[in-house]
Design an enzyme around this catalytic site. Structure first.
Site, PDB file in Angstrom:
ATOM      1  CG  ASP A   1      -1.548   1.314   1.563  1.00 53.90           C
ATOM      2  OD1 ASP A   1      -1.669   2.143   0.646  1.00 53.90           O
ATOM      3  OD2 ASP A   1      -1.926   1.521   2.735  1.00 53.90           O
TER       4      ASP A   1
ATOM      5  CD  GLU B   1      -2.983   4.898   2.304  1.00 50.26           C
ATOM      6  OE1 GLU B   1      -2.671   4.267   3.318  1.00 50.26           O
ATOM      7  OE2 GLU B   1      -2.709   6.101   2.135  1.00 50.26           O
ATOM      8  CD  GLU B   2      -6.126   7.976  -1.119  1.00 48.02           C
ATOM      9  OE1 GLU B   2      -5.650   8.884  -0.422  1.00 48.02           O
ATOM     10  OE2 GLU B   2      -5.493   7.450  -2.055  1.00 48.02           O
TER      11      GLU B   2
END
Length: 549
Positions: free
Chosen positions: A333, A351-352
């Site tokens: 991540d 990441e989101e």
């Protein structure tokens, strides 16, 4: 007396700061109120009053508290087929490093709820110490108010607004949630999904009877939870029931969903919310079983990189595809130091997107403090629930996803996400990433993330870490991750996303293997390259030239 707009604005901002409104979604309603309320009233009192008027309509708390309270907790949603971790799994969990387990056997109904409303634990909404003050006069137990507003079924958005507005102190405009409901089956949301969320949220005192510890800086911690506990806590986040805390000022992220509910409306933000609601939809169909572990890993001492004699690991280079769709089970991540980044606001990059695919990861924001330079986070056991397409502005929910990943011996879905945050150099300070201390920082960060604490040796799936808006150089970051993975005795799977700077990555890695290059030698080469005043060749060209002398 004539007062300028600037002076009124200054007073307004000061008042907003006094209310600890750090996020754009919290500030926006008051900016609107200020702009629309012309001419401005030249007193601080009036500015504060307008902020109070911008609060959402709410139920009368005294009326809510008059509702008969039977203290009944509905656990029927768990189902008779729910599989609590076996004794073998529980014993295996004890072998994990620094394990702090808050597993609760729901079959033991006599076990009391234990509260810890302090600086070392998450302040849960069901705590008897969670107090709601109304007009600075009357005080109520917030959990009783929450239970009261959800006694009757919520059948539309206005009712949900009123329910949340009764106990949640910040104004929410719900523009994103409203747009989201136009694009999903709203009838199913209010008939099935939302009632399920409310039921699971209100079951929190029976599901999380032990205090949830905060995962603080510089402390190795492994927190183990049942997925049903994660579900209950996320259900409370959806209903915005968690007590306020100074977002990011104390090192912790926001967890309540008020920020993702609020506008201005952007399509990728709506799509993120659709992904998260789909998680609750799936959970309503079948209660998640198994456990999830959240591990904070700390590197005590920096590594002497140039002295490592181990051979550089194998690398599989993939030009197409994505980290999230990789068949391997250990993925990186590209994290923000505040874990989850903008998943509950406007961020929509690697990441989101990972957090939207595996929404159980969002809970990490509740208890993981901001990451230091020598720290990483490993999350194991989350399930992927949806398919998506696009990236950033083009991100879109594309439907359900069946995650067939098997369980490991600890009762976790064998899916590990390693969160490591790169340094943000932006567009201005990219030259600084070649300094020795900058290279060492990224090596240490990647190494502690890649280092297995339970003997796992699966390859690490990664890509252009910190190379987008953070300004990282793709060739440097690829070599840094190769060195770190090699030191951790793990192979690497690298997605280049067809970046032109990595067209020769595969041939460079094969050349390193052919030359039997050690970790220390490769580290020394990138330090030497970083020290060059004028970089007339690329890093890859420099490495090839030096190794052919």
């Amino acid at each position: 007396m004539e007062v300028s707009y600037a002076s009124i604005w200054s007073e307004c901002v000061q008042s907003i700061n006094e209310q600890h409104m750090a996020n754009d979604h919290e500030l926006w309603p008051y900016i609107q109120d200020f702009v629309n309320n012309q001419p401005p009233v030249p007193t601080e009192t009036k500015v504060k009053r307008s902020m109070k008027q911008s609060r959402p309509i709410a139920y009368d708390v005294e009326t809510i508290m008059e509702i008969e309270d039977d203290h009944h907790i509905d656990l029927q949603f768990i189902g008779s087929n729910y599989q609590y971790p076996t004794n073998d799994i529980l014993n295996a969990l004890k072998q994990l490093n620094n394990t702090n387990s808050i597993l609760v056997d729901y079959r033991n109904t006599s076990e009391p709820y234990n509260d810890a409303f302090d600086q070392f634990h998450v302040k849960l909404p069901c705590s008897p110490n969670n107090i709601l003050s109304v007009n600075n006069e009357q005080s109520y137990n917030t959990w009783n108010v929450i239970r009261g507003v959800y006694k009757n079924k919520i059948t539309n958005l206005n009712m949900l607004k009123m329910a949340i507005g009764t106990y949640h102190r910040h104004a929410i405009d719900y523009l994103v949630l409203e747009d989201c409901l136009r694009k999903i089956n709203a009838a199913k949301f209010f008939d099935i999904i939302l009632p399920f969320i409310i039921t699971v949220a209100l079951a929190l005192p029976a599901i999380c009877k032990k205090p949830v510890p905060l995962m603080m800086k510089s402390i190795d911690t492994n927190l183990v939870m049942c997925r049903i506990q994660v579900l209950s806590l996320l259900s409370n986040a959806f209903l915005c029931t968690f007590p306020d805390r100074s977002t990011k000022q104390n090192g912790y992220c926001g967890i309540n969903f008020d920020s993702i509910f609020s506008g201005p409306v952007k399509e990728n933000k709506v799509q993120k919310l659709i992904c998260i609601i789909h998680y609750f939809e799936r959970a309503a169909e079948e209660t998640p079983t198994g456990i999830i572990s959240f591990e904070r890993k700390v590197l005590d001492d920096s590594v002497d990189w140039t002295s490592i004699e181990d051979k550089v690991s194998n690398v599989i280079v993939r030009k197409n595809g994505s980290i999230e769709d990789s068949p391997e089970t250990v993925r990186v991540d590209f994290a923000n130091k505040f874990i989850g980044g903008g998943v509950l606001s406007y961020g929509c990059v690697q990441e989101e997107i990972q957090f939207c695919l595996n929404p159980e990861m969002i809970l990490s924001r509740l208890f993981i403090n901001v990451l230091e330079d020598n720290e990483a986070v490993s999350i194991t056991g989350t399930e992927r629930f949806c398919s998506t397409s696009g990236y950033s502005k083009t991100f879109k929910y594309e439907g359900d996803y069946k995650d067939l990943t098997p369980m490991d011996k600890y009762g976790r879905i064998n899916n590990e996400i390693i969160a490591i945050d790169a340094v943000n150099y932006g567009k201005t300070f990219t030259y600084m990433q070649y300094y020795d201390d900058a290279i060492s920082r990224e090596l240490d960060k990647a190494y502690i993330g890649f280092l297995s604490t339970n003997g796992k040796s699966d390859p690490i799936v990664t890509g252009n870490w910190g190379c987008g808006a953070f300004g990282g150089a793709v060739q440097l970051k690829s070599m840094i991750q190769l060195i770190a993975a090699s030191a951790a005795k793990r192979d690497l799977v690298y997605y280049t996303f067809e970046h032109k700077g990595l067209n020769t990555l595969d041939s460079v890695c094969k050349f390193l293997d052919l030359k039997n290059v050690s970790v220390g030698t490769l580290a020394q080469l990138i330090f030497e390259y970083g020290g060059l005043a004028f970089k007339m060749v690329t890093l890859f060209e420099f490495i090839a030239d030096r190794l052919t002398l």
